[in-house]
Design a protein around this motif. Structure first.
Motif, short mmCIF file in Angstrom:
data_model
loop_
_atom_site.label_atom_id
_atom_site.label_comp_id
_atom_site.label_asym_id
_atom_site.label_seq_id
_atom_site.Cartn_x
_atom_site.Cartn_y
_atom_site.Cartn_z
N UNK A 41 -10.31 13.72 -7.11
CA UNK A 41 -9.10 12.73 -7.23
C UNK A 41 -8.14 13.36 -6.14
N UNK A 42 -6.94 12.27 -5.72
CA UNK A 42 -6.20 12.57 -4.72
C UNK A 42 -4.75 12.39 -5.37
N UNK A 43 -3.80 13.19 -5.32
CA UNK A 43 -2.60 12.96 -5.51
C UNK A 43 -1.80 12.01 -4.74
N UNK A 44 -0.97 11.36 -5.30
CA UNK A 44 -0.32 10.14 -4.60
C UNK A 44 1.31 10.27 -4.95
N UNK A 45 2.23 10.57 -3.96
CA UNK A 45 3.62 10.62 -4.35
C UNK A 45 3.84 9.09 -3.90
N UNK A 46 4.34 8.40 -5.39
CA UNK A 46 4.41 7.21 -5.64
C UNK A 46 5.81 6.83 -5.75
N UNK A 47 6.63 6.28 -4.72
CA UNK A 47 7.97 6.08 -4.72
C UNK A 47 8.27 4.79 -5.36
N UNK A 48 7.25 3.90 -5.58
CA UNK A 48 7.27 2.40 -6.11
C UNK A 48 7.66 1.36 -4.69
N UNK A 49 7.69 1.99 -3.75
CA UNK A 49 7.78 1.20 -2.55
C UNK A 49 6.60 0.66 -2.07
N UNK A 50 6.66 -0.36 -1.01
CA UNK A 50 5.66 -1.22 -0.40
C UNK A 50 4.65 -0.17 0.22
N UNK A 51 4.87 0.81 0.85
CA UNK A 51 3.91 1.69 1.52
C UNK A 51 3.19 2.53 0.53
N UNK A 52 3.89 3.21 -0.29
CA UNK A 52 3.16 3.79 -1.46
C UNK A 52 2.10 2.88 -2.23
N UNK A 53 2.49 1.90 -2.49
CA UNK A 53 1.86 0.74 -3.17
C UNK A 53 0.62 0.50 -2.52
N UNK A 54 0.91 0.30 -1.08
CA UNK A 54 -0.33 0.10 0.11
C UNK A 54 -1.31 1.30 -0.03
N UNK A 55 -0.67 2.33 0.20
CA UNK A 55 -1.75 3.43 -0.08
C UNK A 55 -2.56 3.60 -1.25
N UNK A 56 -2.09 3.42 -2.26
CA UNK A 56 -2.59 3.30 -3.77
C UNK A 56 -4.06 2.29 -3.53
N UNK A 57 -3.60 1.07 -3.05
CA UNK A 57 -4.42 0.16 -3.18
C UNK A 57 -5.77 0.16 -2.09
N UNK A 58 -5.24 0.89 -1.07
CA UNK A 58 -6.35 1.23 -0.08
C UNK A 58 -7.08 2.11 -0.37
N UNK A 59 -6.43 3.37 -1.19
CA UNK A 59 -7.40 4.44 -1.68
C UNK A 59 -8.41 3.93 -2.82
N UNK A 60 -7.71 3.01 -3.72
CA UNK A 60 -8.63 2.57 -4.73
C UNK A 60 -9.94 1.73 -4.04
N UNK A 61 -9.40 0.80 -3.15
CA UNK A 61 -10.46 0.09 -2.69
C UNK A 61 -11.51 1.09 -1.86
#
Length: 251
Positions: A41-61
């Motif tokens: 698992x990888x931690x993600x600092x999630x600000x709710x902004x567009x870039x952290x959402x993109x990082x989450x989606x990219x890692x999930x993919x």
């Protein structure tokens, strides 16, 4: 809850047709593949902004298990809490919600505080943890020793971020810090949000980004669009109204 449509009022200084490459720096696609190959698992600092959402989606993919955490600036704001609940449902994952280091820093510096509160705040001796210390606490609490801590930082976002990427790179082993979409352009971010039908939080309609401070850019739209949340901010920072008064007075 009504969220802003993906891509709403997202500004950029980037050239949409130019690929982001920096000599001798591994592409984000390769970085994500390596993280996935580790199988942890990888931690993600999630600000709710567009870039952290993109990082989450990219890692999930990429098949990476994402452990998101959010750092709140003011406790209990409904528009923040509602959007966190939305994204928990959207991703099917709990989001750890912790105080932001700026909250402690603002209180310790008596930001927008009346005189009668200063002695109480001083006596409290609030800590001022670093981002790295928060990540270490999460690793310990969640039993994730050595977990990478991801962010949504992109080199194309600003000259300063590009320079930081050139200087430090997207992978900092000594901090276990990683930027899994560092070479994405704004077009890549918008495409990821659109492909996954992932909306942005409501404040993108208010001030074009996620909530990030207590200056006029954020306070006035919150006062206009979420008066109960603005009252909540005033309960923590009673003199914040002066920021709006000062700005309106000079207009």
């Amino acid at each position: 809850m009504t969220l802003a449509p993906h891509g709403a009022r997202v500004s950029t200084h980037e050239g949409a047709d130019l690929p982001i490459t920096i000599d001798d720096i591994t592409s984000s696609e390769t970085i994500r593949a390596e993280l996935a190959a580790e199988g942890k698992p990888v931690l993600l600092g999630f600000s709710r902004g567009k870039d952290s959402l993109a990082a989450w989606l990219a890692m999930r993919d990429a098949g990476i298990t994402v452990v998101p955490y959010h750092l709140y600036l003011v406790p209990g704001l409904a528009f923040v809490e509602d959007s966190l609940k939305f994204y928990e449902d959207f991703f099917g994952t709990r989001i750890v919600n912790l105080p932001h280091p700026s909250l402690y820093r603002w209180l310790n510096s008596f930001l927008f505080q009346p005189p009668e509160r200063c002695a109480i705040i001083e006596a409290a001796q609030f800590p001022e943890p670093t981002y790295e210390e928060i990540a270490d606490l999460l690793r310990n609490d969640l039993d994730l020793p050595g977990a990478w801590n991801a962010d949504g930082v992109r080199a194309a976002d600003s000259p300063n971020r590009r320079m930081a990427m050139v200087t430090h790179g997207p992978v900092r082993e000594h901090l276990r810090k990683v930027s899994p979409v560092w070479d994405w352009r704004i077009a890549d971010v918008r495409d990821a949000l659109a492909r996954h039908d992932c909306p942005l939080p409501p404040e993108y309609e208010w001030f074009g980004r996620s909530f990030d401070g207590l200056d006029y850019r954020f306070l006035k739209p919150i006062k206009d669009n979420a008066p109960e949340d603005y009252a909540r901010i005033l309960s923590w920072f009673p003199l914040a109204d002066l920021e709006i008064f000062r700005r309106d007075l000079t207009r």
